[in-house]
Design a protein around this motif. Structure first.
Motif, PDB file in Angstrom:
ATOM      1  N   PRO A   1       0.828  -1.200   0.000  1.00 37.71           N
ATOM      2  CA  PRO A   1       0.000   0.000   0.000  1.00 37.71           C
ATOM      3  C   PRO A   1       0.869   1.259   0.000  1.00 37.71           C
ATOM      4  CG  PRO A   1      -0.884  -1.605   1.535  1.00 37.71           C
ATOM      5  CD  PRO A   1       0.418  -2.137   1.055  1.00 37.71           C
ATOM      6  N   ALA A   2       0.402   2.301  -0.661  1.00 39.91           N
ATOM      7  CA  ALA A   2       1.207   3.506  -0.867  1.00 39.91           C
ATOM      8  C   ALA A   2       1.691   4.101   0.440  1.00 39.91           C
ATOM      9  CB  ALA A   2       0.392   4.535  -1.655  1.00 39.91           C
ATOM     10  N   GLN A   3       0.810   4.189   1.433  1.00 39.07           N
ATOM     11  CA  GLN A   3       1.212   4.809   2.689  1.00 39.07           C
ATOM     12  C   GLN A   3       2.316   4.011   3.384  1.00 39.07           C
ATOM     13  OE1 GLN A   3       0.154   7.864   3.779  1.00 39.07           O
ATOM     14  NE2 GLN A   3       1.880   7.558   5.192  1.00 39.07           N
ATOM     15  N   THR A   4       2.231   2.677   3.288  1.00 40.54           N
ATOM     16  CA  THR A   4       3.274   1.838   3.884  1.00 40.54           C
ATOM     17  C   THR A   4       4.601   2.056   3.178  1.00 40.54           C
ATOM     18  OG1 THR A   4       1.637   0.158   4.504  1.00 40.54           O
ATOM     19  CG2 THR A   4       3.945  -0.540   4.426  1.00 40.54           C
TER      20      THR A   4
ATOM     21  N   THR B   1       6.103   5.329   4.252  1.00 32.95           N
ATOM     22  CA  THR B   1       6.666   5.246   5.612  1.00 32.95           C
ATOM     23  C   THR B   1       8.015   4.563   5.590  1.00 32.95           C
ATOM     24  OG1 THR B   1       4.448   5.199   6.607  1.00 32.95           O
ATOM     25  CG2 THR B   1       6.274   4.372   7.950  1.00 32.95           C
ATOM     26  N   VAL B   2       8.109   3.414   4.888  1.00 31.57           N
ATOM     27  CA  VAL B   2       9.365   2.662   4.850  1.00 31.57           C
ATOM     28  C   VAL B   2      10.438   3.472   4.121  1.00 31.57           C
ATOM     29  CG1 VAL B   2      10.476   0.568   3.999  1.00 31.57           C
ATOM     30  CG2 VAL B   2       8.191   0.446   4.991  1.00 31.57           C
TER      31      VAL B   2
ATOM     32  N   VAL C   1      13.990   4.524   5.842  1.00 32.22           N
ATOM     33  CA  VAL C   1      15.303   4.179   5.310  1.00 32.22           C
ATOM     34  C   VAL C   1      16.104   5.437   5.009  1.00 32.22           C
ATOM     35  CG1 VAL C   1      16.533   3.038   3.427  1.00 32.22           C
ATOM     36  CG2 VAL C   1      14.489   1.966   4.429  1.00 32.22           C
ATOM     37  N   ALA C   2      15.418   6.445   4.411  1.00 34.98           N
ATOM     38  CA  ALA C   2      16.122   7.684   4.036  1.00 34.98           C
ATOM     39  C   ALA C   2      16.698   8.370   5.268  1.00 34.98           C
ATOM     40  CB  ALA C   2      15.158   8.606   3.292  1.00 34.98           C
TER      41      ALA C   2
ATOM     42  N   ASP D   1       9.129   8.258  16.045  1.00 31.85           N
ATOM     43  CA  ASP D   1       7.825   8.891  15.874  1.00 31.85           C
ATOM     44  C   ASP D   1       7.163   8.416  14.596  1.00 31.85           C
ATOM     45  OD1 ASP D   1       8.202  10.242  18.210  1.00 31.85           O
ATOM     46  OD2 ASP D   1       8.885  12.100  17.260  1.00 31.85           O
ATOM     47  N   ARG D   2       7.934   8.334  13.505  1.00 26.00           N
ATOM     48  CA  ARG D   2       7.355   7.945  12.216  1.00 26.00           C
ATOM     49  C   ARG D   2       6.829   6.505  12.277  1.00 26.00           C
ATOM     50  NH1 ARG D   2       7.619   9.991   7.244  1.00 26.00           N
ATOM     51  NH2 ARG D   2       9.183  11.533   7.815  1.00 26.00           N
ATOM     52  N   ILE D   3       7.641   5.585  12.880  1.00 28.91           N
ATOM     53  CA  ILE D   3       7.226   4.180  12.921  1.00 28.91           C
ATOM     54  C   ILE D   3       6.043   3.989  13.869  1.00 28.91           C
ATOM     55  CG2 ILE D   3       7.971   1.856  13.539  1.00 28.91           C
ATOM     56  CD1 ILE D   3       9.110   2.999  10.911  1.00 28.91           C
ATOM     57  N   GLN D   4       6.059   4.659  15.027  1.00 24.99           N
ATOM     58  CA  GLN D   4       4.937   4.531  15.961  1.00 24.99           C
ATOM     59  C   GLN D   4       3.656   5.059  15.349  1.00 24.99           C
ATOM     60  OE1 GLN D   4       5.895   6.288  19.738  1.00 24.99           O
ATOM     61  NE2 GLN D   4       7.556   4.827  20.175  1.00 24.99           N
ATOM     62  N   ALA D   5       3.760   6.103  14.521  1.00 23.03           N
ATOM     63  CA  ALA D   5       2.566   6.641  13.866  1.00 23.03           C
ATOM     64  C   ALA D   5       1.922   5.610  12.951  1.00 23.03           C
ATOM     65  CB  ALA D   5       2.929   7.906  13.073  1.00 23.03           C
TER      66      ALA D   5
END
Length: 836
Positions: free
Chosen positions: A731-734, A737-738, A742-743, A794-798
């Motif tokens: 899915p696009a949102q996943t 996020t990934v 990584v970036a 924060d990004r992963i918990q979101a």
């Protein structure tokens, strides 16, 4: 054979007419009912007249091979009826006794010298003999002796027929004697049975038995003995005082069989025939238990061979009387036993306190068993004991006292889980045994008390008589079982009350946690509720600091003090989301903690951990939200600044250049320079806008998916990066996020890790996606150090994911994010087959 019964005269192949006539004459005597003595005298006379010998004799065997003369014909002077045969190991008497077959001695002078003095005195030089068997048992021997030279060949076999006739005579005589004896024997037994039937005192029956036995057997004395363990006590006797032979007692205790003792000097003794006597003792068995023995004794003559059988009939009557008496006593005792147990059970059924029930058990057990002192002891894990209840205890003992393990009965119960007793307290160590000895107690027994098949304690009975009755253990066992049941019931009630109190305390703390009460208040509630519920005097909740120190965050003290002083204490860790945050401790002063203390304390530690986790998660969420808002604001400001300072300025210059070009055209001039300048500004504005948009969402990611986006990202980095990608399109949102995870991680590597290379792995496992970035840099990454890891978290918990960091100093850094793919059929995603 009875009187008047026909007699068959045996005749062997070698029998002569004279021998047959002799045998017939003896048979006629038997048929006419002649007495045993007359027949035996006729046998020796006929044998003497028939064979060439100096004299003939019949001897009767006694136990051990000794033999006495019962008939003799033409014997040398001084050889009389009643004399014992000399004890000659190779002589005729012992040869026949040992083999049971006819025998001969060619020359007594050739035999060992032992016992030959009497033979030389009588002038005997040789002889032959045949065994006399009565009812299949060797009864005696018929001998023919010479005083000059050996006996004729085969004489021992010719004597066999005379020995058989003698056996018939003896059997007939014994049968007649038995008929004469049976009437008084039955009368004596009947009188004893009548004494039993009248239900008189037990001692009266015992006296009657000894009197009847002594009179019936013509004994000088009769004795009835009772055994108690290895001890023998005379309980009835008649005639002169009869000393109980230790050999007889020992033999019956060992074999439980009748025993006969010869009181003479034995065959060949210088005192043979003088003061000879015997004693016979028969065991009394009560329900396969050796209860005692009945014995008779004589002096000057031997007891009849059937004495053991005749005594046995009286011992059976005694055994029956004892068993009946014991049954009645047991029935009365059982009735009292059941009544006592019922009273205790009713007390327990009324929910009486456990201490009251245990005390009632000791009181009733003492009354029933007849001991003076009973106690219930509880075992500690190390084998020491605590007094729980007492009855009739000597001064100095009271409930609550403790003592270490010892080698007495209670120590044996602890080691073996079985009933044990001590016959004397002299060898038992410890202060309790000393107190009992000083009070006159001498013996004790202990039975185990089990609760749910586990050894809990012991019920002890101590008496002043030694030994205690054999039935004490059986009586105590029922009370011990009732004690175990009462203890289990009491504990069950206590457990239910404790569970209710525990749930109420936990609920009060949980409610504080649920409504978000301040941590300090929750901590104080945890310490206070735990201490009150568990009966602790003190409780403390403390936090571990990074420098190894601890900080007390809450404390409870029953004495209004703030420090924890305890003789016993329990500490459990407070674990918050997998890490040890601190500990919770509770303790008591001067008394033991409950066995379940640790497990119950863990529940309060768990509530404290939940409150801490909630507070920390709430703080983290608030901080994360603030960072997200700040990041969004900063992103908007950066976009505004970048657009204003970049593309917007280029567009303004473009507009100004185009306006100048239009003015030039209006003047009729060629606007080449102005148009070139406008075009240059427009192209630069377009490039800056493209770069800006690429920073927001890379084109490669939007068009080619996550793999393409990551490949494009890696190509622009200054260090080599290995990419292992085994995931399908997601899915696009996943994917977004990934990508940014990584970036940002690779940005941290470039900026802070001092790495020579890095690696990126992206893979799908079921409904989870895992992305990992690793490097070979200096390690030691710390989220609190502002290295960008907070933004990653924060990004992963979101995205409802989890973030893990491994960064040992000098060992490189690995950052791993795991994201859920709820409701997603991964196999249906584009590229799944090729990705796998």
């Amino acid at each position: 054979m009875g009187d008047g019964a026909p007699v068959t005269v045996p005749a062997g192949d070698d029998a002569t007419d004279g021998q047959l006539d002799a045998l017939r004459r003896v048979a006629e005597l038997i048929a006419r009912g002649a007495g045993r003595t007359a027949v035996l005298d006729a046998v020796v006379a006929e044998a003497y007249s028939l064979f060439p010998v100096e004299f003939t004799a019949i001897l009767r065997y006694e136990p051990g091979g000794a033999a006495s003369i019962v008939a003799v014909h033409h014997g040398p002077p001084g050889l009389l009826v009643g004399e014992r045969a000399p004890y000659i190991p190779q002589g005729l008497v012992l040869r026949v006794f040992g083999s049971g077959r006819p025998a001969r001695v060619e020359a007594y002078g050739d035999l060992p010298d032992r016992g030959l003095a009497r033979m030389r005195e009588l002038g005997i030089s040789a002889g032959a003999a045949a065994p006399i068997r009565v009812d299949g048992r060797l009864w005696g021997v018929l001998t023919a002796m010479t005083q000059s030279g050996p006996v004729v060949p085969g004489l021992e076999h010719r004597l066999v027929e005379f020995a058989e006739v003698a056996a018939v005579a003896i059997a007939s005589a014994q049968a007649r004697a038995g008929l004469r004896l049976i009437a008084p024997e039955q009368a004596a037994l009947r009188r004893v049975a009548e004494a039993m039937a009248h239900g008189g005192a037990e001692q009266q029956l015992f006296d009657t038995v000894t009197e009847e036995v002594s009179a019936l057997l013509g004994a000088e004395g009769a004795t009835l003995v009772r055994f108690s363990g290895r001890r023998a006590s005379v309980i009835a006797t008649v005639g002169p005082a009869v000393e109980i032979a230790e050999d007889a007692v020992a033999a019956i205790l060992r074999t439980r069989l009748p025993v006969r003792l010869d009181t003479s000097g034995g065959p060949g003794s210088e005192q043979a025939g003088a003061g000879d006597g015997s004693s016979v003792a028969v065991p009394i068995m009560v329900k396969d238990r050796l209860w005692g023995m009945l014995g008779v004794s004589t002096t000057g003559h031997q007891l009849p061979a059937d004495t053991e059988r005749r005594l046995g009939q009286f011992t059976e009557l005694v055994a029956t009387a004892v068993a009946t008496s014991e049954a009645w006593a047991r029935a009365e005792q059982l009735a009292g036993h059941q009544s006592a147990l019922r009273r205790i059970a009713e007390l327990a059924a009324r929910d009486a306190p456990g201490e009251q029930v245990l005390e009632a058990i000791t009181v009733q057990a003492a009354k029933l068993t007849g001991v003076q002192f009973t106690a219930i002891l509880r075992f500690e894990p190390d084998g020491s004991r605590e007094i729980m209840a007492l009855s009739g205890a000597p001064a100095g003992l009271r409930p609550g006292m403790r003592t270490p393990a010892n080698d007495g009965a209670t120590g044996r119960v602890w080691r073996t889980n079985r009933t044990a007793r001590v016959e004397g307290l002299d060898d038992v160590g410890g202060p309790w045994a000393q107190i009992a000895r000083d009070a006159g107690f001498s013996a004790g027994t202990a039975v185990p008390i089990r609760m749910h098949s586990r050894l809990w304690g012991t019920l002890v009975a101590v008496g002043r008589t030694e030994p205690l009755p054999a039935s004490v253990e059986d009586d105590l066992t029922s009370f011990a079982e009732l004690a175990g049941t009462a203890i289990s019931a009491t504990q069950a009630r206590n457990d239910l009350r404790a569970l209710a109190d525990e749930q109420a305390a936990l609920r009060r703390v949980a409610e504080l946690v649920a409504i978000g009460t301040a941590l300090d208040d929750v901590f104080q509630a945890v310490a206070g509720e735990a201490a009150k519920l568990l009966g602790s005097d003190h409780a403390r909740l403390q936090r571990y600091e990074r420098d190894g120190t601890t900080v007390t965050v809450a404390a409870y003290d029953a004495g209004a003090e703030t420090t924890l002083r305890a003789d016993q204490q329990v500490t459990v860790p407070v674990v918050v989301e997998g890490r040890v945050w601190g500990d919770l401790t509770a303790g008591t002063t001067g008394r033991a903690l409950p066995e379940s203390m640790e497990e119950r304390l863990r529940q309060f530690a768990g509530l404290a951990a939940a409150a801490i986790a909630n507070a920390e998660n709430k703080a983290h969420l608030t901080a994360s939200r603030a960072r997200v808002v700040a990041t969004a604001d900063e992103t908007r400001r950066r976009l505004q600044r970048d657009v204003h300072d970049g593309a917007q300025q280029r567009l303004v210059h473009t507009i100004i250049a185009l306006k100048l070009a239009r003015a030039a055209i209006a003047r009729g001039e060629m606007p080449g320079a102005e148009v070139s300048e406008a075009l240059q500004h427009a192209e630069r504005a377009n490039a800056e806008l493209r770069d800006l948009v690429h920073g927001i969402l890379p084109a490669g990611l939007a068009q080619g998916g996550l793999r393409t986006g990551l490949e494009s990202l890696i190509d622009d980095l200054s260090i080599p990066v290995d990419l292992r990608f085994t995931a399908p399109r997601l899915p696009a949102q996943t994917e977004i996020t990934v990508y940014f995870f990584v970036a940002e991680a690779l940005t941290n590597v470039v900026k802070h890790a001092r790495a020579s290379r890095a690696g990126v792995t992206v893979q799908v496992d079921g409904t989870l996606l895992a992305a990992e970035v690793r490097d070979d840099g200096i390690g030691g990454a710390d989220p609190s150090g502002g290295s960008g890891l907070t933004g990653l978290s924060d990004r992963i918990q979101a995205a409802d994911g989890t973030l893990a960091l491994i960064s040992p100093a000098g060992g490189g850094t690995t950052v791993r994010a795991v994201l859920p793919l709820p409701g997603t059929d991964v196999k249906s995603l584009p590229g799944y087959a090729s990705a796998g």
